[in-house]
Write a protein that holds these residues in place. Structure first.
Motif, PDB file in Angstrom:
ATOM      1  N   GLY A  57       0.813  -1.212   0.000  1.00  0.00           N
ATOM      2  CA  GLY A  57       0.000   0.000   0.000  1.00  0.00           C
ATOM      3  C   GLY A  57       0.845   1.260   0.000  1.00  0.00           C
ATOM      4  N   LEU A  58       2.013   1.206   0.643  1.00  0.00           N
ATOM      5  CA  LEU A  58       2.922   2.342   0.630  1.00  0.00           C
ATOM      6  C   LEU A  58       3.362   2.640  -0.807  1.00  0.00           C
ATOM      7  N   LEU A  59       3.553   1.583  -1.601  1.00  0.00           N
ATOM      8  CA  LEU A  59       3.921   1.767  -3.007  1.00  0.00           C
ATOM      9  C   LEU A  59       2.784   2.411  -3.793  1.00  0.00           C
ATOM     10  N   HIS A  60       1.570   1.976  -3.518  1.00  0.00           N
ATOM     11  CA  HIS A  60       0.414   2.552  -4.217  1.00  0.00           C
ATOM     12  C   HIS A  60       0.323   4.051  -3.941  1.00  0.00           C
ATOM     13  N   ALA A  61       0.537   4.438  -2.692  1.00  0.00           N
ATOM     14  CA  ALA A  61       0.493   5.855  -2.339  1.00  0.00           C
ATOM     15  C   ALA A  61       1.625   6.618  -3.026  1.00  0.00           C
ATOM     16  N   MET A  62       2.816   6.048  -3.048  1.00  0.00           N
ATOM     17  CA  MET A  62       3.953   6.728  -3.655  1.00  0.00           C
ATOM     18  C   MET A  62       3.729   6.949  -5.154  1.00  0.00           C
ATOM     19  N   VAL A  63       3.260   5.925  -5.853  1.00  0.00           N
ATOM     20  CA  VAL A  63       3.034   6.033  -7.297  1.00  0.00           C
ATOM     21  C   VAL A  63       1.877   6.997  -7.592  1.00  0.00           C
ATOM     22  N   ALA A  64       0.815   6.939  -6.800  1.00  0.00           N
ATOM     23  CA  ALA A  64      -0.356   7.774  -7.049  1.00  0.00           C
ATOM     24  C   ALA A  64      -0.166   9.221  -6.639  1.00  0.00           C
ATOM     25  N   MET A  65       0.699   9.469  -5.664  1.00  0.00           N
ATOM     26  CA  MET A  65       0.813  10.822  -5.127  1.00  0.00           C
ATOM     27  C   MET A  65       2.157  11.497  -5.412  1.00  0.00           C
ATOM     28  N   ASP A  66       3.224  10.720  -5.540  1.00  0.00           N
ATOM     29  CA  ASP A  66       4.558  11.302  -5.652  1.00  0.00           C
ATOM     30  C   ASP A  66       5.165  11.172  -7.048  1.00  0.00           C
ATOM     31  N   MET A  67       5.222   9.948  -7.571  1.00  0.00           N
ATOM     32  CA  MET A  67       5.834   9.721  -8.871  1.00  0.00           C
ATOM     33  C   MET A  67       5.288   8.455  -9.494  1.00  0.00           C
ATOM     34  N   PRO A  68       4.722   8.521 -10.660  1.00  0.00           N
ATOM     35  CA  PRO A  68       4.522   9.691 -11.488  1.00  0.00           C
ATOM     36  C   PRO A  68       3.542  10.720 -10.922  1.00  0.00           C
ATOM     37  N   GLY A  69       2.563  10.294 -10.091  1.00  0.00           N
ATOM     38  CA  GLY A  69       1.678  11.253  -9.445  1.00  0.00           C
ATOM     39  C   GLY A  69       0.218  10.987  -9.733  1.00  0.00           C
ATOM     40  N   PRO A  70      -0.661  11.944  -9.397  1.00  0.00           N
ATOM     41  CA  PRO A  70      -2.107  11.760  -9.528  1.00  0.00           C
ATOM     42  C   PRO A  70      -2.512  11.249 -10.912  1.00  0.00           C
ATOM     43  N   GLY A  71      -3.402  10.268 -10.900  1.00  0.00           N
ATOM     44  CA  GLY A  71      -3.874   9.647 -12.134  1.00  0.00           C
ATOM     45  C   GLY A  71      -3.086   8.418 -12.534  1.00  0.00           C
ATOM     46  N   THR A  72      -2.122   8.003 -11.710  1.00  0.00           N
ATOM     47  CA  THR A  72      -1.278   6.857 -12.037  1.00  0.00           C
ATOM     48  C   THR A  72      -1.829   5.574 -11.413  1.00  0.00           C
ATOM     49  N   VAL A  73      -1.772   4.500 -12.186  1.00  0.00           N
ATOM     50  CA  VAL A  73      -2.176   3.167 -11.709  1.00  0.00           C
ATOM     51  C   VAL A  73      -1.098   2.161 -12.096  1.00  0.00           C
ATOM     52  N   PHE A  74      -1.093   1.027 -11.409  1.00  0.00           N
ATOM     53  CA  PHE A  74      -0.178  -0.063 -11.744  1.00  0.00           C
ATOM     54  C   PHE A  74      -0.751  -0.857 -12.911  1.00  0.00           C
ATOM     55  N   LEU A  75       0.098  -1.192 -13.878  1.00  0.00           N
ATOM     56  CA  LEU A  75      -0.260  -2.122 -14.952  1.00  0.00           C
ATOM     57  C   LEU A  75       0.215  -3.527 -14.614  1.00  0.00           C
ATOM     58  N   SER A  76       1.393  -3.602 -13.970  1.00  0.00           N
ATOM     59  CA  SER A  76       1.911  -4.905 -13.542  1.00  0.00           C
ATOM     60  C   SER A  76       2.854  -4.692 -12.372  1.00  0.00           C
ATOM     61  N   GLN A  77       3.015  -5.766 -11.593  1.00  0.00           N
ATOM     62  CA  GLN A  77       3.877  -5.743 -10.417  1.00  0.00           C
ATOM     63  C   GLN A  77       4.578  -7.087 -10.322  1.00  0.00           C
ATOM     64  N   ASN A  78       5.830  -7.062  -9.961  1.00  0.00           N
ATOM     65  CA  ASN A  78       6.580  -8.299  -9.731  1.00  0.00           C
ATOM     66  C   ASN A  78       7.541  -8.031  -8.588  1.00  0.00           C
TER      67      ASN A  78
END
Length: 131
Positions: A57-78
């Motif tokens: 969840g910390l990663l989700h917050a970082m990607v959504a809020m910090d980099m790349p930022g708002p509007g960002t979602v994960f396409l894949s995770q490994n």
């Protein structure tokens, strides 16, 4: 999206009992490793650990809020979890851009999360899309 290879972002949080309880209430994950000290004490973990979803969840917050930022979602995770996150640990996530297609809004990130001792508790990579 305007990302360059090598760009980094970090985000930190301290895992609390309240987070573990809230996560269980949302997901139904009441594994005794998270709640039963006697049970957890008899395992290789030796004490209570948090759910992996709190760590990711910390990663989700970082990607959504910090980099790349708002509007960002994960396409894949490994990723993998080489060490547990214990209740009370302070964890720091770091993402580094390893490739970016700014025209398409897609980037690939190397991911690492370390605890307060510098031990890696999550490692891997993710592909993200910014709408």
């Amino acid at each position: 999206m305007d990302l360059a290879v090598g760009r980094k972002a970090q985000r930190e949080m301290t895992v609390t009992k309240a987070m573990v309880k809230s996560y269980a209430e949302i997901t139904g994950d009441y594994n005794p490793l998270h709640f039963d000290e006697e049970f957890a004490g008899k395992t290789r973990f030796e004490r209570l650990i948090s759910q992996g979803g709190i760590t990711t969840g910390l990663l989700h917050a970082m990607v959504a809020m910090d980099m790349p930022g708002p509007g960002t979602v994960f396409l894949s995770q490994n990723w993998s979890f080489p060490r547990p996150v214990y209740i009370g640990d302070t964890i720091t996530a770091e993402a580094t851009v390893v490739s970016a297609n700014n025209r398409r809004g897609i980037a690939r990130l190397n991911i690492s999360i370390k605890n307060q001792s510098g031990d890696e508790v999550l490692k891997g990579e993710a592909t993200v899309y910014q709408a």
